[in-house]
Design an enzyme around this catalytic site. Structure first.
Site, mmCIF file in Angstrom:
data_model
loop_
_atom_site.group_PDB
_atom_site.id
_atom_site.type_symbol
_atom_site.label_atom_id
_atom_site.label_comp_id
_atom_site.label_asym_id
_atom_site.label_seq_id
_atom_site.Cartn_x
_atom_site.Cartn_y
_atom_site.Cartn_z
ATOM 1 N N HIS A 197 8.742 -26.667 -1.170
ATOM 2 C CA HIS A 197 8.142 -27.796 -1.882
ATOM 3 C C HIS A 197 6.994 -27.333 -2.771
ATOM 4 O O HIS A 197 6.183 -28.148 -3.207
ATOM 5 C CB HIS A 197 7.681 -28.851 -0.875
ATOM 6 C CG HIS A 197 8.832 -29.387 -0.080
ATOM 7 N ND1 HIS A 197 9.453 -30.586 -0.341
ATOM 8 C CD2 HIS A 197 9.524 -28.834 0.959
ATOM 9 C CE1 HIS A 197 10.447 -30.768 0.508
ATOM 10 N NE2 HIS A 197 10.519 -29.717 1.308
ATOM 11 N N LYS B 253 -13.945 0.415 -2.970
ATOM 12 C CA LYS B 253 -14.925 0.776 -1.922
ATOM 13 C C LYS B 253 -16.057 1.594 -2.540
ATOM 14 O O LYS B 253 -17.235 1.343 -2.274
ATOM 15 C CB LYS B 253 -14.262 1.598 -0.810
ATOM 16 C CG LYS B 253 -13.386 0.805 0.143
ATOM 17 C CD LYS B 253 -12.954 1.694 1.319
ATOM 18 C CE LYS B 253 -11.977 1.016 2.229
ATOM 19 N NZ LYS B 253 -11.431 1.895 3.256
ATOM 20 N N GLU C 136 0.826 -1.213 0.000
ATOM 21 C CA GLU C 136 0.000 0.000 0.000
ATOM 22 C C GLU C 136 0.859 1.261 0.000
ATOM 23 O O GLU C 136 0.414 2.307 -0.453
ATOM 24 C CB GLU C 136 -0.931 0.017 1.221
ATOM 25 C CG GLU C 136 -2.171 -0.832 1.045
ATOM 26 C CD GLU C 136 -3.247 -0.571 2.106
ATOM 27 O OE1 GLU C 136 -3.020 0.203 3.038
ATOM 28 O OE2 GLU C 136 -4.315 -1.192 1.987
HETATM 29 O O1 PA5 Z 1 -3.675 0.974 5.783
HETATM 30 C C1 PA5 Z 1 -4.812 1.385 5.630
HETATM 31 O O2 PA5 Z 1 -5.099 2.583 5.793
HETATM 32 C C2 PA5 Z 1 -5.938 0.456 5.254
HETATM 33 O O3 PA5 Z 1 -5.528 -0.833 5.037
HETATM 34 C C3 PA5 Z 1 -6.975 0.440 6.366
HETATM 35 O O4 PA5 Z 1 -6.362 -0.002 7.545
HETATM 36 C C4 PA5 Z 1 -8.155 -0.458 6.012
HETATM 37 O O5 PA5 Z 1 -8.718 -0.046 4.784
HETATM 38 C C5 PA5 Z 1 -9.228 -0.410 7.098
HETATM 39 O O6 PA5 Z 1 -9.677 0.903 7.264
HETATM 40 P P1 PA5 Z 1 -10.467 1.349 8.552
HETATM 41 O O7 PA5 Z 1 -9.590 1.175 9.722
HETATM 42 O O8 PA5 Z 1 -10.805 2.767 8.299
HETATM 43 O O9 PA5 Z 1 -11.697 0.477 8.635
#
Ligand code: PA5
Length: 448
Positions: free
Chosen positions: A307, A421, A286
């Site tokens: 393996h 989303k 990310e």
């Molecule tokens: O790193 C990030 O920002 C994302 O992976 C969030 O943690 C994930 O989308 C979950 O979001 P939230 O904590 O707002 O539910």
């Protein structure tokens, strides 16, 4: 005690001159993090977190963890992405991946809301039957669909089982300090809440209440975990490049990326490090995967994956390199038994510690993969303690931020995650005027 970078298996692929050449960029990237003057600089709260955190909340986390331990057999932790991976990584790394199955005086901990699978949810509901249950729901935004849907299900379960008043005492919410549906709901009903700081993004949040509450419930020493992160911060934010393993790791992986490698595989020889690998994949994927850039972060657990994927790593496309976690100490000692008859011919190993055989497998693989043309950066980790986990968290977070700036991206946003989303909200007909155009567009595309 600290992590050590062993460059024996990467030296043949990355010349010292290449490392020296990238060094000024790496040093500048660290300065950008320190001066808070780069892209995404409003999400740098993690940088000081090991030394600058809310002490009052930290004590409240410990107290809540104690109450949860006293109150329940099962803790359900609801969250997705950065709102669950760090906690699960820590619990499995430190307490073992079979934590729920071994005898202990702490509750079983299950993670929910990280998928929308009916059968996964139903299995968890069955596990909760006849057990005392607490819930820790975690969402920074408070609006993410997966945890929100699953929280509704568990909220209903707890209210039916215990009644409103008792259910209220068994639900703990970790979310934004002021905004979002989860915060509104928590304030309305009166759940105890913990804060995800504004300036800490999900994937950098394991050292906040997001990670610390479930980790404490699992019986992990939070002070040791934080001490590891503190010591790593003191080391990696002050030491010069030549003595700074974190900056060197960032340098190696960026040199390899520029030389045409497209995939970094994190390797561990402990099944209990599997979720640590998942946490690392989210952190790097990310943070770096944007603007058509970034190494693809993958992971394997050896020797099981020797393996399966071992074949590809040894002989497949040469676009990969490995970062190997060499976890040096074992929590336990088990030796290969002696067998008088020696019918399996294994007596040459009799008396040998199985952990040593595991480390020999690692050494054998390092030479094989190096000979097969795969560079290996080895990160030596002393053990599976809470201290080492905290140390590693800071090592990888700082290296990630420095790498991201060196790569020329904003390491702290995740615009790509928002795309699905929005589409999902539109397809589920969420009443939101800003989605109307998208709803019409997606319906037209699906009608074709
Ligand atoms: O790193 C990030 O920002 C994302 O992976 C969030 O943690 C994930 O989308 C979950 O979001 P939230 O904590 O707002 O539910």
């Amino acid at each position: 005690m600290s992590l050590k970078l062993n460059n024996e298996f990467v030296r043949g692929f990355v010349a010292d001159t290449d490392v020296e050449a990238i060094r000024p960029e790496i040093e500048n990237a660290l300065e950008t993090v320190k001066n808070k003057d780069g892209a995404g600089n409003d999400f740098l709260g993690w940088y000081d977190l090991p030394v600058n955190y809310d002490r009052e909340e930290y004590d409240r986390i410990k107290a809540a963890a104690q109450r949860i331990k006293n109150m329940c057999d099962v803790l359900i932790v609801i969250g997705i992405g950065g709102s669950y991976l760090g906690a699960r990584a820590a619990i499995e790394y430190i307490q073992g991946n079979l934590y729920n199955n071994v005898a202990k005086d702490t509750p079983d901990i299950y993670f929910a809301g990280n998928s929308i699978s009916t059968s996964a949810l139903n299995d968890l509901l069955k596990i909760c039957e006849g057990k005392d249950v607490c819930v820790n729901v975690i969402s920074k935004s408070g609006t993410t669909t997966e945890p929100a849907v699953v929280f509704r299900v568990f909220r209903e379960l707890l209210v039916k089982k215990y009644g409103e008043e008792e259910a209220k005492k068994r639900i703990f919410a970790t979310t934004d300090k002021a905004r979002g549906k989860l915060k509104e709901l928590s304030d309305k009903i009166g759940y105890e809440t913990f804060v995800v700081p504004d300036d800490v993004g999900g994937r950098f949040s394991v050292l906040t209440a997001v990670g610390l509450l479930p980790i404490a419930v699992a019986g992990v020493d939070l002070d040791q975990l934080m001490k590891g992160a503190q010591d790593a911060r003191a080391e990696y934010t002050t030491k010069a490049f030549e003595d700074n393993e974190c900056l060197k790791y960032a340098a190696y992986r960026n040199v390899l990326e520029r030389s045409g490698k497209t995939t970094e595989i994190l390797v561990a020889y402990e099944p209990s490090a599997q979720m640590l690998c998942e946490w690392w994949k989210q952190l790097y994927g990310e943070s770096e995967g944007k603007d058509n850039k970034g190494l693809f972060p993958a992971s394997v657990i050896f020797s099981t994956d020797l393996h399966s994927l071992g074949q590809y790593i040894q002989d497949g496309q040469r676009n990969i390199f490995e970062t190997v976690l060499d976890i040096q100490g074992s929590n336990d000692t088990i030796c290969v038994p002696f067998d008088e008859a020696n019918s399996d011919g294994l007596n040459f190993l009799a008396g040998k510690e199985i952990h040593e055989i595991n480390r020999t497998a690692m050494k054998a693989t390092l030479y094989a993969h190096m000979d097969g043309g795969v560079p290996n950066i080895v990160v030596e980790v002393p053990d599976r303690s809470a201290y080492s986990f905290g140390y590693m968290v800071y090592f990888f977070e700082l290296a990630c931020a420095v790498s991201g700036y060196t790569l020329g991206v904003n390491p702290f946003n995740q615009p790509g995650v928002e795309e699905y989303k929005k589409n999902m909200f539109a397809l589920l007909d969420k009443p939101d005027p800003s989605l109307d155009a998208l709803k019409a567009e997606l319906k037209a595309r699906m009608a074709k």
